[in-house]
Enzyme design. Structure first.
Site, PDB file in Angstrom:
ATOM      1  N   ASP A 132       6.518  -7.887  -3.895  1.00  0.00           N
ATOM      2  CA  ASP A 132       5.939  -6.573  -3.606  1.00  0.00           C
ATOM      3  C   ASP A 132       4.784  -6.361  -4.567  1.00  0.00           C
ATOM      4  O   ASP A 132       4.840  -6.809  -5.719  1.00  0.00           O
ATOM      5  CB  ASP A 132       6.977  -5.459  -3.797  1.00  0.00           C
ATOM      6  N   ASP A 150       6.616  -4.833   4.554  1.00  0.00           N
ATOM      7  CA  ASP A 150       7.321  -3.549   4.506  1.00  0.00           C
ATOM      8  C   ASP A 150       6.591  -2.486   5.322  1.00  0.00           C
ATOM      9  O   ASP A 150       7.208  -1.705   6.053  1.00  0.00           O
ATOM     10  CB  ASP A 150       7.462  -3.064   3.060  1.00  0.00           C
TER      11      ASP A 150
END
Length: 177
Positions: A132, A150
């Site tokens: 991330d 995401d």
């Protein structure tokens, strides 16, 4: 005669589905390329601010699920999430193949979901965690760090939810009329 007509329509249906799958593959590749870039450019603390006070790029390794939950799963957690993501991919693919051609919102939602789920699944299988790197914030409020996969999953889920709301309204309207 009907069999011939059905055969003629089938490639067209698969052609449109192939277009959605190609779009999903494009999103998947963008996700993988941006994660590779983040691993090279941001991994050792070279954080970047894109919009001061709103958008930063910071490398993180997420061994848990959405928003960093369930981080302490270890090897069991890794493979549990791999199996869960693989099952989710199969379920979305099944739903995608069963959706009528004229339902672009649902087909698009499935494409976004497939791209996002397989993007994060690839990371879990290869690395044991998901990379991330996007941090959105407003003042002291920080949205959990995320990635392109995401965002794709969230967009696909939003489109499916929106379709459910619209379909519910259409059904109520047809009952009233």
């Amino acid at each position: 005669m009907k069999e011939i007509q059905l055969r003629e329509r089938t490639p067209l249906r698969l052609g449109w589905r192939a277009g959605y799958l190609l779009a999903a593959f494009g999103i998947y590749m963008i996700d993988q390329l941006t994660k590779a870039w983040a691993a090279r450019a941001l991994r050792f603390g070279d954080d970047r601010t894109l919009i001061k006070g709103f958008l930063d790029l910071i490398y993180t390794e997420n061994r848990g699920i959405a928003f960093g939950q369930l981080q302490e799963g270890g090897s069991f957690g890794r493979w549990f999430f791999v199996i869960l993501a693989a099952l989710a991919t199969l379920a979305v693919l099944y739903y995608f193949l069963r959706t009528p051609r004229n339902d672009d919102r649902v087909l698009g939602a499935c494409a976004f979901l497939l791209a996002g789920i397989t993007g994060n699944l690839t990371d879990r299988v290869r690395l044991g965690y998901v990379i991330d790197f996007i941090v959105a914030h407003a003042g002291s409020y920080h949205w959990p760090t995320f990635n392109i996969a995401d965002a794709s999953i969230c967009l696909g889920a939003f489109l499916l939810a929106w379709d459910l709301v619209l379909e519910s309204r259409r059904q109520k309207a047809s009952v009233i009329n």
